[in-house]
Design a protein around this motif. Sequence first.
Motif, mmCIF file in Angstrom:
data_model
loop_
_atom_site.group_PDB
_atom_site.id
_atom_site.type_symbol
_atom_site.label_atom_id
_atom_site.label_comp_id
_atom_site.label_asym_id
_atom_site.label_seq_id
_atom_site.Cartn_x
_atom_site.Cartn_y
_atom_site.Cartn_z
ATOM 1 N N GLY A 40 0.850 -1.191 0.000
ATOM 2 C CA GLY A 40 0.000 0.000 0.000
ATOM 3 C C GLY A 40 0.882 1.236 0.000
ATOM 4 N N PHE A 41 0.279 2.367 0.314
ATOM 5 C CA PHE A 41 1.005 3.628 0.302
ATOM 6 C C PHE A 41 2.258 3.587 1.184
ATOM 7 C CE2 PHE A 41 1.764 7.661 2.515
ATOM 8 C CZ PHE A 41 2.155 8.441 1.451
ATOM 9 N N SER A 42 2.111 3.143 2.429
ATOM 10 C CA SER A 42 3.254 3.174 3.365
ATOM 11 C C SER A 42 4.366 2.226 2.921
ATOM 12 C CB SER A 42 2.808 2.854 4.792
ATOM 13 O OG SER A 42 2.210 1.575 4.853
ATOM 14 N N GLU A 43 4.027 1.092 2.328
ATOM 15 C CA GLU A 43 5.044 0.156 1.845
ATOM 16 C C GLU A 43 5.786 0.723 0.628
ATOM 17 O OE1 GLU A 43 2.343 -1.773 4.452
ATOM 18 O OE2 GLU A 43 1.878 -0.794 2.546
ATOM 19 N N VAL A 44 5.047 1.392 -0.245
ATOM 20 C CA VAL A 44 5.676 2.028 -1.407
ATOM 21 C C VAL A 44 6.665 3.092 -0.948
ATOM 22 C CG1 VAL A 44 5.255 3.527 -3.409
ATOM 23 C CG2 VAL A 44 3.810 1.518 -3.024
ATOM 24 N N LYS A 45 6.252 3.930 -0.006
ATOM 25 C CA LYS A 45 7.132 4.986 0.488
ATOM 26 C C LYS A 45 8.331 4.398 1.242
ATOM 27 C CE LYS A 45 6.411 8.769 -0.267
ATOM 28 N NZ LYS A 45 6.880 9.471 -1.475
ATOM 29 N N ALA A 46 8.131 3.327 2.010
ATOM 30 C CA ALA A 46 9.232 2.697 2.747
ATOM 31 C C ALA A 46 10.245 2.096 1.774
ATOM 32 C CB ALA A 46 8.701 1.631 3.697
ATOM 33 N N TYR A 47 9.767 1.438 0.729
ATOM 34 C CA TYR A 47 10.680 0.857 -0.266
ATOM 35 C C TYR A 47 11.416 1.959 -1.012
ATOM 36 C CZ TYR A 47 12.500 -2.119 -3.962
ATOM 37 O OH TYR A 47 13.342 -2.784 -4.830
ATOM 38 N N ASN A 48 10.709 3.018 -1.351
ATOM 39 C CA ASN A 48 11.322 4.160 -2.026
ATOM 40 C C ASN A 48 12.461 4.739 -1.173
ATOM 41 O OD1 ASN A 48 9.771 6.605 -4.140
ATOM 42 N ND2 ASN A 48 11.868 6.646 -3.439
ATOM 43 N N ARG A 49 12.196 4.918 0.107
ATOM 44 C CA ARG A 49 13.202 5.453 1.030
ATOM 45 C C ARG A 49 14.388 4.497 1.155
ATOM 46 N NH1 ARG A 49 9.558 7.036 4.148
ATOM 47 N NH2 ARG A 49 9.412 5.152 5.380
ATOM 48 N N PHE A 50 14.104 3.196 1.274
ATOM 49 C CA PHE A 50 15.143 2.168 1.381
ATOM 50 C C PHE A 50 16.072 2.208 0.169
ATOM 51 C CE2 PHE A 50 16.237 -2.195 -0.007
ATOM 52 C CZ PHE A 50 17.150 -2.525 0.986
ATOM 53 N N ILE A 51 15.508 2.241 -1.024
ATOM 54 C CA ILE A 51 16.303 2.242 -2.256
ATOM 55 C C ILE A 51 17.102 3.536 -2.386
ATOM 56 C CG2 ILE A 51 16.156 2.275 -4.791
ATOM 57 C CD1 ILE A 51 15.792 -0.488 -3.568
ATOM 58 N N THR A 52 16.467 4.658 -2.118
ATOM 59 C CA THR A 52 17.138 5.947 -2.243
ATOM 60 C C THR A 52 18.311 6.071 -1.280
ATOM 61 O OG1 THR A 52 15.053 6.953 -2.941
ATOM 62 C CG2 THR A 52 16.775 8.445 -2.185
ATOM 63 N N ASP A 53 18.148 5.537 -0.083
ATOM 64 C CA ASP A 53 19.217 5.610 0.923
ATOM 65 C C ASP A 53 20.359 4.643 0.650
ATOM 66 O OD1 ASP A 53 17.753 7.537 2.225
ATOM 67 O OD2 ASP A 53 17.005 6.189 3.790
ATOM 68 N N LYS A 54 20.057 3.504 0.055
ATOM 69 C CA LYS A 54 21.049 2.444 -0.070
ATOM 70 C C LYS A 54 21.840 2.465 -1.377
ATOM 71 C CE LYS A 54 21.714 -2.463 0.459
ATOM 72 N NZ LYS A 54 21.230 -3.708 0.928
#
Length: 117
Positions: A40-54
């Motif tokens: 959902g929305f929160s999972e999309v944003k969490a994955y986006n943050r994970f990828i951007t940071d890593k």
Amino acid sequence: MKIFGENKHFSPHTIRAYRSDDKTLLNFLMDHSLFFRDIGFSEVKAYNRFITDKYAVKSARRKLDFFRRLLDFGYKSHLSTWITNPGSKKGQYVIEETRQNEDLNRLPRRELSQVDA
């Protein structure tokens, strides 16, 4: 709508990169005990943050683009609109002799005047 265009041929490097992107997503889901139907929305944003940071900007954009296409294809929802690509850094790398072992620094682009050119 297909996840990839019809009659689209990919280089071996692209296929290897997409497999890597797939593994990254699946590992993220497994690490967070999620299934595709849970996204959902929160999972999309969490994955986006994970990828951007890593990952570096270019890799992050490719991985997020893969995720975006997967969401558009599999869910036919608007979840992919919540994915934001990381911004690229502008400027030129400057390596100082005294800082060879540290991260590269970027200086703003230098524009030459007509006289300097």
